[in-house]
Design a protein around this motif. Structure first.
Motif, PDB file in Angstrom:
ATOM      1  N   GLU B   5     -30.309   5.941 -88.250  1.00  0.00           N
ATOM      2  CA  GLU B   5     -30.352   7.082 -87.327  1.00  0.00           C
ATOM      3  C   GLU B   5     -31.040   8.283 -87.962  1.00  0.00           C
ATOM      4  OE1 GLU B   5     -26.282   7.782 -86.367  1.00  0.00           O
ATOM      5  OE2 GLU B   5     -26.181   6.153 -84.899  1.00  0.00           O
ATOM      6  N   THR B  21     -35.416   5.967 -86.338  1.00  0.00           N
ATOM      7  CA  THR B  21     -34.194   5.471 -85.716  1.00  0.00           C
ATOM      8  C   THR B  21     -34.444   4.036 -85.266  1.00  0.00           C
ATOM      9  OG1 THR B  21     -33.510   7.663 -85.009  1.00  0.00           O
ATOM     10  CG2 THR B  21     -32.568   5.795 -83.816  1.00  0.00           C
ATOM     11  N   ARG B  23     -32.566  -0.299 -85.251  1.00  0.00           N
ATOM     12  CA  ARG B  23     -31.408  -1.126 -85.579  1.00  0.00           C
ATOM     13  C   ARG B  23     -31.843  -2.562 -85.824  1.00  0.00           C
ATOM     14  NH1 ARG B  23     -26.776  -1.157 -82.128  1.00  0.00           N
ATOM     15  NH2 ARG B  23     -27.019   1.088 -81.937  1.00  0.00           N
ATOM     16  N   GLY B  56     -30.320  12.055 -92.082  1.00  0.00           N
ATOM     17  CA  GLY B  56     -30.025  10.896 -91.253  1.00  0.00           C
ATOM     18  C   GLY B  56     -28.991   9.998 -91.892  1.00  0.00           C
TER      19      GLY B  56
END
Lengths: 240, 240
Positions: B5, B21, B23, B56
């Protein structure tokens, strides 16, 4: 003919007399033996202390430089290096004997300590250079497997550093052994002092001093030989 | 599995990662591509905390690993990393390279670790190199050993940092074969690579990074056959 014969006889007589007054009379060989023993005690004791201090100081300095932590300790180590590399060993020895440990009358112990602390400063810089010469990738690989920085240093980096710095450490060891010849300044009866002692007793410089020089030389040769063997052993991972 | 993030990483005034950002889901094989200096490797190295992000956060299995209290060593035990330059421990045999971390971290007994290591070595066809030192291996062999060294920790994720970039061309294939096998076994992987053919074949998703930002991400087919980002189009036209 007679003159040549006489010259040889005279020379032999002179040699025999020199040998006798240097080693036999008054069991003076024992002075050399005691001197050798004390020199070895000081040198080996100092090597152990010096290596320990050197390794610890080097690791603190490297760790501090890489992580930015332990700043105060790093400064302290820097000051230690500056002081002990910046002043002559004889002066350090005298200060230790007459000021720092003036309440102790044991020249040998103080000499071991003084030479050890002095040597530690040089060993620290050798070890630090050795650690820095090991590829940073070795550290990263160790850390990436989850090993702590201490374990990575001890198991992976230090062994490789020691292999690289062995010749330099050998130099330091040889220098240290010979440096101990000034231990007489603080009443220690080391090898050099034994030679000087016998020179005074016999009023003859030749045998006493040359013999002492030869013993130091032999000791250095032994160290050189042992280091060669150690180097060869450690180099086994280099063979292709 | 991994959540990134707003990741920012700066080296001095140079922003290498700019609010990334992303995943990574369990079982995914993510290929990270992009020009040199785009931040690919830095992103990978942030994932196992070899680089500390400036801003972050990163979550791994729901745990925030970028927090000040996180134990980086325990995170790294669950993430295998393979480096461009292999970084095998030069002072240890192949077998010791593989067993070191599991044994020293008390995850396995020496016996278990050796058994596991030998099984892994037979998988990559290097059983006969167990007692060899890294200096005796070819680049391809070194990298295969480096891969199983990471696998020996039974990681949840494998990170590959340009695993074939330092290899001679004829050795790239054997390393890619091992990586492909690891992928087929279901391992979650993030691989920074310049091997576009391999990325297309093995990756489940491709991520294009340029100037420290993820410019485009998607299945290999979309990325390679129908790139939308103009920088990606330009990049692909140069490398393919």
């Amino acid at each position: 003919m007679t003159t040549a014969y006489e010259a040889v006889t005279a020379a032999l007589e002179w040699l025999t007399r020199q040998f006798t007054i240097t080693f036999i009379t008054g069991n003076r060989y024992k002075l050399f033996l005691t001197g050798l023993r004390n020199t070895l005690i000081i040198a080996f004791g100092a090597v152990i202390i010096g290596t320990f201090i050197g390794a610890v100081v080097a690791m603190i300095r490297v760790y501090s430089a890489q992580s930015g932590k332990l700043r105060a300790l790093d400064k302290l180590c820097g000051a230690y290096l500056a002081v002990f590399r910046g002043t002559p060993i004889v002066v350090q020895l005298l200060i230790m004997y007459y000021i720092v440990f003036s309440f102790i009358d044991n020249g040998i112990s103080i000499a071991v300590l003084a030479f050890g602390i002095n040597s530690g400063a040089y060993v620290a810089e050798i070890v630090r250079a050795g650690i820095l010469a090991v590829d940073i990738g070795q550290t990263e690989a160790g850390r990436s497997l989850g090993l702590s920085s201490g374990k990575t240093m001890r198991l992976i980096v230090l062994p490789q550093a020691i292999k690289n710095i062995l010749p330099a450490l050998g130099n330091e060891l040889i220098a240290l052994l010979k440096d101990t010849s000034v231990a007489g300044y603080v009443t220690v009866k080391d090898l050099a002092q034994a030679g000087e002692n016998v020179r005074t007793l016999t009023a003859e410089p030749y045998f006493s001093l040359l013999f002492v020089a030869a013993v130091y030389f032999l000791l250095v040769m032994c160290i050189t030989k042992i280091l060669r063997i150690a180097e060869r052993r450690l180099a086994k991972s280099d063979r292709h | 599995m991994i959540v990134i993030e707003g990741l920012v990483k700066k080296f001095g005034a140079n922003t290498v990662l700019d609010r990334v950002t992303e995943r990574v889901r369990p079982g995914e094989k993510v290929a990270v591509i992009g020009p040199s200096g785009s931040g690919k490797s830095t992103l990978l190295r942030c994932l196992n905390l070899l680089e500390r992000p400036d801003e972050g956060r990163i979550l791994f299995d729901g745990e925030e690993i970028t927090g000040p209290k996180c134990d980086a060593d325990s995170v790294r035990r669950r993430m295998g990393m393979v480096f461009q330059h292999f970084n095998l421990f030069g002072n240890m045999t192949v077998l010791k390279n593989i067993t070191l971390a599991p044994v020293k971290l008390k995850i396995m007994t020496p016996g278990e670790a050796e058994e596991a290591a030998r099984a892994l070595l037979s998988r990559i066809g290097l059983t006969d190199k167990a007692d060899a030192y890294p200096a005796m291996l070819s680049g391809g062999q070194k990298q295969r050993v480096a891969i199983v060294r990471a696998l020996a920790m039974n990681p949840r994720v494998m990170l590959f940092d340009e695993p074939t970039s330092a290899l001679d061309p004829e050795m790239v294939g054997e390393v890619l074969d091992v990586i492909r096998e690891v992928a087929e076994a279901g391992m979650t992987m993030v691989i920074v690579t310049h091997e576009m053919g391999f990325a297309r074949e093995v990756a489940s998703r491709v991520m294009f990074i340029d100037g420290g930002r993820v410019k485009e991400t998607g299945p290999p087919k979309e990325i390679f056959d129908a790139p939308r980002d103009p920088r990606l189009q330009e990049f692909l036209s140069k490398v393919i």
